[in-house]
Design an enzyme around this catalytic site. Structure first.
Site, PDB file in Angstrom:
ATOM      1  N   ARG A  84      24.230 -33.093   3.313  1.00 43.91           N
ATOM      2  CA  ARG A  84      24.717 -34.174   2.448  1.00 43.91           C
ATOM      3  C   ARG A  84      24.170 -34.042   1.027  1.00 43.91           C
ATOM      4  O   ARG A  84      24.801 -34.487   0.079  1.00 43.91           O
ATOM      5  CB  ARG A  84      24.382 -35.542   3.081  1.00 43.91           C
ATOM      6  CG  ARG A  84      22.919 -35.811   3.228  1.00 43.91           C
ATOM      7  CD  ARG A  84      22.640 -36.977   4.170  1.00 43.91           C
ATOM      8  NE  ARG A  84      22.785 -36.580   5.586  1.00 43.91           N
ATOM      9  CZ  ARG A  84      22.663 -37.406   6.612  1.00 43.91           C
ATOM     10  NH1 ARG A  84      22.422 -38.692   6.400  1.00 43.91           N
ATOM     11  NH2 ARG A  84      22.798 -36.981   7.855  1.00 43.91           N
ATOM     12  N   LYS A 117      13.739 -27.854  12.859  1.00 45.51           N
ATOM     13  CA  LYS A 117      14.512 -28.095  14.087  1.00 45.51           C
ATOM     14  C   LYS A 117      13.745 -27.550  15.288  1.00 45.51           C
ATOM     15  O   LYS A 117      13.044 -26.541  15.158  1.00 45.51           O
ATOM     16  CB  LYS A 117      15.840 -27.336  14.003  1.00 45.51           C
ATOM     17  CG  LYS A 117      16.892 -27.983  13.134  1.00 45.51           C
ATOM     18  CD  LYS A 117      18.207 -27.205  13.226  1.00 45.51           C
ATOM     19  CE  LYS A 117      19.231 -27.757  12.250  1.00 45.51           C
ATOM     20  NZ  LYS A 117      19.673 -29.123  12.571  1.00 45.51           N
TER      21      LYS A 117
HETATM   22  N1  BES Z   1      23.597 -28.736  10.433  1.00 42.96           N
HETATM   23  C1  BES Z   1      23.098 -29.891  11.039  1.00 42.96           C
HETATM   24  C2  BES Z   1      24.103 -30.615  11.936  1.00 42.96           C
HETATM   25  C3  BES Z   1      24.638 -29.861  13.132  1.00 42.96           C
HETATM   26  C4  BES Z   1      24.175 -30.160  14.406  1.00 42.96           C
HETATM   27  C5  BES Z   1      25.650 -28.944  13.003  1.00 42.96           C
HETATM   28  C6  BES Z   1      24.695 -29.524  15.505  1.00 42.96           C
HETATM   29  C7  BES Z   1      26.172 -28.282  14.112  1.00 42.96           C
HETATM   30  C8  BES Z   1      25.698 -28.586  15.364  1.00 42.96           C
HETATM   31  C9  BES Z   1      22.633 -30.903   9.965  1.00 42.96           C
HETATM   32  O1  BES Z   1      22.174 -30.355   8.792  1.00 42.96           O
HETATM   33  C10 BES Z   1      21.529 -31.715  10.564  1.00 42.96           C
HETATM   34  O2  BES Z   1      20.559 -31.143  10.955  1.00 42.96           O
HETATM   35  N2  BES Z   1      21.692 -33.024  10.607  1.00 42.96           N
HETATM   36  C11 BES Z   1      20.715 -33.905  11.153  1.00 42.96           C
HETATM   37  C12 BES Z   1      20.704 -35.155  10.339  1.00 42.96           C
HETATM   38  C13 BES Z   1      19.565 -36.076  10.669  1.00 42.96           C
HETATM   39  C14 BES Z   1      18.241 -35.461  10.287  1.00 42.96           C
HETATM   40  C15 BES Z   1      19.777 -37.376   9.931  1.00 42.96           C
HETATM   41  C16 BES Z   1      21.058 -34.195  12.610  1.00 42.96           C
HETATM   42  O3  BES Z   1      22.242 -34.297  12.926  1.00 42.96           O
HETATM   43  O4  BES Z   1      20.163 -34.273  13.425  1.00 42.96           O
HETATM   44 ZN    ZN Z   2      20.099 -29.840   8.859  1.00 44.80          ZN
END
Ligand code: BES
Ligand code: ZN
Ligand code: ZN
Length: 485
Positions: A332, A258
């Protein structure tokens, strides 16, 4: 802080301060005692007014809805905590049906007074000790005191469970590891004779072929745990409800790292698991008439030489193969294995909660939960009854075009979609693949990524964790229980 119901006229109750709600600018209501002051100050009832000499606080509310009541109570607490006020009195403001109003009153005070100040060397303590609620009622009717007392009790249980979830989510990732989550769950079971807890370690996950869960964990120095909590009611239960919670104690994104600014707040990625744990706690205290389970998938998502990679293919517990195209879509994967295992409990209702997608925050805003699932009627009914909790929810619909987008060229499905759009729905569709046909119509997926962690305080929510999903589900379960009676 204690909240007490007194079967007495408000003027007979002794307290340091009185709080009065002004509903829809109705400043001629019998509860108003400072009409002269209102005129002098040109106060029209549309805002709040603190009268320090007469020791009265007026709160202007548009109407008497449950959430307006919660917000008003939180405002009363947060205005008066700064003064030398130990006791507050307030009349009753019954809305629709008695019980939920009293529940809302307590929730407003308990939720609004929450603070996470463990890491502050000097924490300012509020002096407020007691809130007295008089049975004097806004519309003039008499309140049924026994029912109201019960409602006060359930409001306290629900709000305290929400604050329990907040405490866990707010705790830092250094302290709140998967093992810590397991220990907290065991502690809960030790405290309540009607809760059992089993903690499953890495060896068990391997034996069960929970490879998706294990892969996400691999680069972490902390072992993963699957935690199973079970609440059993005294009398034979008519329904079995199973909650599954995403318990990422930290989500760095893994090798698909991230950006620095998005990594901040990712201690909140365990919010689904904490909500499920809090629901079990409250269910046991409310003595709900259902058998209720919580299955929590606890792990970190980290980087390192042992990390799982974009390009990997995982054979999940269900046998479905998944192409990993982004290691940040880890929630997921953990849920896929946990949902598969949880269905062996034969649920009548299956609800998962997860901070699953950033897309949900973009699409619905930071205040709202995304409700997904195949059964539109179930979702609509859930939303209708759970909304009294004050939690905001929007329903998102599945469709076959988006279903196509999670197909993979080399495996059964991919953990990311081929389109950037509709990320919350495609994540929901991914989970759907792991729901057995017989459970698909009884399943709801709640994406709590928006409201789980609050960066700008709103309503009665402070900065930090909000306990998203706890109240909505408890209100839903309470309504189910009323139906069963
Ligand atoms: N934990 C995150 C989602 C999230 C984002 C939670 C903001 C709380 C606040 C999740 O694991 C994630 O990173 N999802 C990705 C999925 C993508 C790579 C398909 C996302 O939302 O960017
Ligand atoms: Zn994530
Ligand atoms: Zn995550």
């Amino acid at each position: 802080m204690k909240i007490e119901l007194l079967d007495a006229n408000i003027n007979k109750i002794k307290a340091d301060f009185e709080a009065i709600l002004i509903v829809g600018k109705k400043i001629d209501h019998k509860f108003v005692k400072d009409s002269d002051k209102f005129k002098e100050l040109n106060y029209d009832g549309g805002s709040n007014l603190l009268l320090l000499e007469s020791k009265r606080l007026y709160i202007g509310v548009k109407e008497l809805g449950y959430d307006q009541i919660r917000l008003a109570m939180s405002q009363i607490y947060n205005t008066l905590k700064n003064y030398n006020v130990k006791t507050i009195k307030i009349s009753s403001y019954v809305y629709k049906c008695t019980t939920k109003t009293y529940q809302a009153v307590v929730e407003g005070f308990v939720l609004g007074s929450y603070e996470f100040n463990k890491y502050k060397s000097e924490a300012k303590k509020s002096k407020i000790e007691k809130i007295f609620i008089s049975t004097d009622e806004y519309s003039g009717k008499k309140v049924k005191i026994e029912k109201a007392k019960l409602a006060l009790k359930s409001g306290k249980i629900i709000a305290k469970a929400t604050n329990f979830a907040k405490d866990g989510v707010n705790e830092i990732p250094e302290i709140y590891t998967p093992l810590k989550m397991a220990k907290e769950a065991l502690k809960l079971a030790k405290k309540h004779s009607n809760i059992e807890c089993k903690v499953y370690d890495k060896k068990f996950l391997k034996k069960e072929r929970m490879n998706a869960f294990l892969m996400v964990n691999r680069a972490s120095v902390h072992d993963p745990y699957m935690i199973h909590l079970k609440y059993t009611p005294k009398n034979k239960s008519k329904k079995r409800v199973v909650f599954v919670g995403k318990g990422l104690t930290y989500d760095s994104g893994g090798l698909s790292l991230k950006p620095a600014s998005s990594m901040l707040t990712m201690k909140c990625d365990k919010s689904g698991a904490l909500a499920a744990m809090a629901i079990i706690k409250a269910a046991a205290e409310l003595k709900l008439p259902f058998e209720i389970h919580a299955v929590l998938g606890a792990t970190e998502n980290m980087i390192g030489g042992d990390a799982y990679k974009p390009d990997d293919v995982i054979i999940t517990r269900s046998g479905i193969s998944v192409e990993v195209r982004n290691t940040d879509a880890e929630g997921r994967l953990v849920l896929a294995d946990c949902l598969d295992w949880a269905q062996e409990l034969k649920p009548d209702i299956l609800i998962d909660m997860a901070t699953l997608t950033g897309a949900c925050v973009v699409g619905l805003g930071e205040f709202t939960i995304g409700l997904l699932g195949r059964n539109e009627e179930f979702k609509a009914e859930y939303k209708r009854v759970a909304s009294d909790s004050g939690e905001l929810m929007n329903s998102l619909e599945f469709n076959d075009h988006l279903r196509e987008c999670i197909k993979s060229k080399i495996a059964d499905i991919s953990n990311t979609a081929t389109t950037r759009y509709g990320g919350t729905t495609t994540a929901g569709l991914f989970l759907e693949q792991f729901i057995k046909e017989e459970n698909r119509d009884n399943w709801i997926h709640m994406d709590i990524a928006g409201p789980a962690y609050i960066e700008r305080a709103w309503g009665y929510n402070q900065y930090g964790a909000s306990g998203a999903g706890v109240r909505a589900n408890l209100y839903y379960l309470q309504s189910l229980a009323r139906e069963e009676k």
